[in-house]
Design an enzyme around this catalytic site. Structure first.
Site, PDB file in Angstrom:
ATOM      1  N   ASN A  68     -12.216 106.526  42.384  1.00 13.50           N
ATOM      2  CA  ASN A  68     -13.606 106.934  42.228  1.00 13.50           C
ATOM      3  C   ASN A  68     -13.853 108.031  43.256  1.00 13.50           C
ATOM      4  O   ASN A  68     -13.880 107.777  44.464  1.00 13.50           O
ATOM      5  CB  ASN A  68     -14.563 105.758  42.463  1.00 13.50           C
ATOM      6  CG  ASN A  68     -16.024 106.166  42.356  1.00 13.50           C
ATOM      7  OD1 ASN A  68     -16.432 107.228  42.818  1.00 13.50           O
ATOM      8  ND2 ASN A  68     -16.838 105.313  41.754  1.00 13.50           N
ATOM      9  N   ASP A  70     -16.520 110.061  43.602  1.00 11.96           N
ATOM     10  CA  ASP A  70     -17.900 110.283  44.040  1.00 11.96           C
ATOM     11  C   ASP A  70     -18.269 111.766  44.015  1.00 11.96           C
ATOM     12  O   ASP A  70     -18.761 112.325  44.977  1.00 11.96           O
ATOM     13  CB  ASP A  70     -18.093 109.702  45.445  1.00 11.96           C
ATOM     14  CG  ASP A  70     -19.549 109.764  45.896  1.00 11.96           C
ATOM     15  OD1 ASP A  70     -20.440 109.700  45.028  1.00 11.96           O
ATOM     16  OD2 ASP A  70     -19.798 109.877  47.115  1.00 11.96           O
ATOM     17  N   GLU A  96     -16.478 108.622  38.289  1.00 10.03           N
ATOM     18  CA  GLU A  96     -17.667 109.227  38.885  1.00 10.03           C
ATOM     19  C   GLU A  96     -17.401 110.691  39.240  1.00 10.03           C
ATOM     20  O   GLU A  96     -17.654 111.142  40.338  1.00 10.03           O
ATOM     21  CB  GLU A  96     -18.141 108.438  40.109  1.00 10.03           C
ATOM     22  CG  GLU A  96     -19.619 108.638  40.366  1.00 10.03           C
ATOM     23  CD  GLU A  96     -20.173 107.790  41.485  1.00 10.03           C
ATOM     24  OE1 GLU A  96     -21.374 107.941  41.761  1.00 10.03           O
ATOM     25  OE2 GLU A  96     -19.431 106.985  42.077  1.00 10.03           O
ATOM     26  N   ASP A 210     -13.198 101.873  38.619  1.00 11.86           N
ATOM     27  CA  ASP A 210     -14.255 101.247  39.412  1.00 11.86           C
ATOM     28  C   ASP A 210     -14.968 100.272  38.478  1.00 11.86           C
ATOM     29  O   ASP A 210     -15.789 100.678  37.662  1.00 11.86           O
ATOM     30  CB  ASP A 210     -15.207 102.323  39.931  1.00 11.86           C
ATOM     31  CG  ASP A 210     -16.372 101.750  40.721  1.00 11.86           C
ATOM     32  OD1 ASP A 210     -16.485 100.512  40.830  1.00 11.86           O
ATOM     33  OD2 ASP A 210     -17.178 102.548  41.234  1.00 11.86           O
ATOM     34  N   ASN A 212     -16.959  97.913  39.458  1.00  9.32           N
ATOM     35  CA  ASN A 212     -18.268  97.613  40.028  1.00  9.32           C
ATOM     36  C   ASN A 212     -18.551  96.117  40.146  1.00  9.32           C
ATOM     37  O   ASN A 212     -19.650  95.659  39.839  1.00  9.32           O
ATOM     38  CB  ASN A 212     -19.363  98.319  39.233  1.00  9.32           C
ATOM     39  CG  ASN A 212     -19.902  99.520  39.998  1.00  9.32           C
ATOM     40  OD1 ASN A 212     -20.018  99.485  41.217  1.00  9.32           O
ATOM     41  ND2 ASN A 212     -20.234 100.581  39.280  1.00  9.32           N
ATOM     42  N   ASP A 307     -16.385 107.787  49.083  1.00  9.19           N
ATOM     43  CA  ASP A 307     -16.772 106.487  49.651  1.00  9.19           C
ATOM     44  C   ASP A 307     -15.909 105.360  49.069  1.00  9.19           C
ATOM     45  O   ASP A 307     -16.030 104.204  49.480  1.00  9.19           O
ATOM     46  CB  ASP A 307     -18.260 106.202  49.453  1.00  9.19           C
ATOM     47  CG  ASP A 307     -18.739 106.408  48.019  1.00  9.19           C
ATOM     48  OD1 ASP A 307     -17.906 106.699  47.136  1.00  9.19           O
ATOM     49  OD2 ASP A 307     -19.957 106.280  47.782  1.00  9.19           O
ATOM     50  N   HIS A 308     -15.043 105.686  48.119  1.00 10.10           N
ATOM     51  CA  HIS A 308     -14.007 104.786  47.620  1.00 10.10           C
ATOM     52  C   HIS A 308     -12.655 105.322  48.082  1.00 10.10           C
ATOM     53  O   HIS A 308     -12.501 106.526  48.323  1.00 10.10           O
ATOM     54  CB  HIS A 308     -13.995 104.736  46.090  1.00 10.10           C
ATOM     55  CG  HIS A 308     -15.191 104.089  45.484  1.00 10.10           C
ATOM     56  ND1 HIS A 308     -15.133 102.872  44.839  1.00 10.10           N
ATOM     57  CD2 HIS A 308     -16.486 104.501  45.400  1.00 10.10           C
ATOM     58  CE1 HIS A 308     -16.338 102.557  44.379  1.00 10.10           C
ATOM     59  NE2 HIS A 308     -17.170 103.526  44.701  1.00 10.10           N
TER      60      HIS A 308
END
Length: 317
Positions: A68, A70, A96, A210, A212, A307-308
């Site tokens: 991911n 971001d 993402e 991801d 989630n 952030d991943h």
């Protein structure tokens, strides 16, 4: 990119970890094990050496990386492409991406190592969601979405068929801040599970992305403070449990059932990454007919750029 503690609310990013989950350490007796542990600082995950053979002695034939990013444009600027070149997977899956195909940076659009590139983005919201699949080998067929209009507008799924397996990459929606999309997430889980079962009935399946959800308490730092928050609600966790019960395997937990502090997401706020206050949201899940073919499922927790962090699967297919 400036620090932030959440993504768009409609995208359902996880809330910041509550401060109550980070209590001040209590004083330990001199020389005690707890005192030594506290003196060492946060417990970080150390990715062990890669295992290239499965439990039944088969050497891996496929290496897949999922990340991911971001925002793919920001990720490229943070040297994400350079990291991928060093990791050198056979297939790269991104989530993402937040970018229409025509706006892709040249560094990723023209990446020569992966001549076969496939992109999915949101139909209605620019700079939102999006997934990508880049492969060294051309798939037999590529499909976008899961075949249900309600769930296919946000650019969340790409499926590539290869001679001996399906590969699905997905950016799964979560319940959102205030759980505003919990009902939709539950609907998604049912539809997505049905879609995956249909594919797995035809040939072995690999799912990555991801997803989630932090499935069990071991999969996030602060389970007690997040039981009513997106990504760790009973409903989201139950959805993942049902997927496993339908004949799928969480590859990391299959190989490392008791390994703690192994996370793939950290909020940008409160120095969460340096403290390893995180969540395991990114997965490789395979159909059970591939269980004995799993060689290793990696969490590359030191790779920066999002952030991943990326994850990598070695498997014999």
């Amino acid at each position: 990119m400036p620090k932030r503690g959440k993504k768009k609310e409609e995208d359902g990013e996880l809330p910041v970890e509550k401060e109550v989950a980070e209590p001040e350490p209590k004083k330990a007796k001199k020389g005690g094990a707890k005192a030594a542990k506290e003196a060492d600082g946060p417990i970080l995950y150390e990715d062990p050496p890669d295992k290239l053979t499965s439990s039944n002695g088969k050497k891996y034939t496929l290496k897949v990386t999922s990340w991911n990013v971001d925002g793919i444009r920001a990720w490229v600027k943070k040297k994400g492409v350079e990291w991928v070149s060093e990791e050198n997977p056979d297939i790269l899956c991104l989530q993402e991406t937040k970018c229409a195909e025509k706006q892709l940076p040249a560094d990723i659009r023209d990446l020569a190592e992966y001549p076969h590139k496939y992109w999915a983005c949101s139909e209605d919201k620019e700079g939102y969601s999006g997934v990508a699949l880049l492969s060294k080998v051309k798939p037999l067929e590529v499909k976008y979405g899961i075949g249900e209009e309600e769930h296919d507008k946000e650019g969340r799924v790409i499926t590539a068929e290869f001679p001996s397996y399906f590969l699905v990459t997905s950016y799964v929606p979560n319940a959102g801040r205030g759980l505003v999309r919990l009902e939709y997430r539950q609907s998604w889980d049912v539809a997505f599970r049905s879609y995956l079962k249909g594919l797995a009935a035809r040939k072995p399946l690999i799912l990555c992305g991801d997803l989630n959800v932090a499935h069990e308490e071991i999969d996030l730092k602060n389970p007690k403070g997040n039981k009513k928050n997106a990504g760790f609600t009973p409903e989201e966790r139950a959805g993942f449990t049902k997927l496993l019960e339908e004949g799928f395997v969480d590859t990391f937990r299959h190989l490392y059932p008791d390994t703690a502090y192994a996370y793939t997401f950290w909020t940008y706020m409160m120095n969460a990454r340096s403290k390893n206050v995180g969540w395991r949201l990114d997965y490789f899940v395979v159909s059970k007919d591939l269980q004995e073919s799993i060689c290793d499922s990696k969490i590359r927790s030191t790779a920066l750029g999002s952030d991943h962090c990326p994850i990598t699967l070695y498997i014999a297919v």
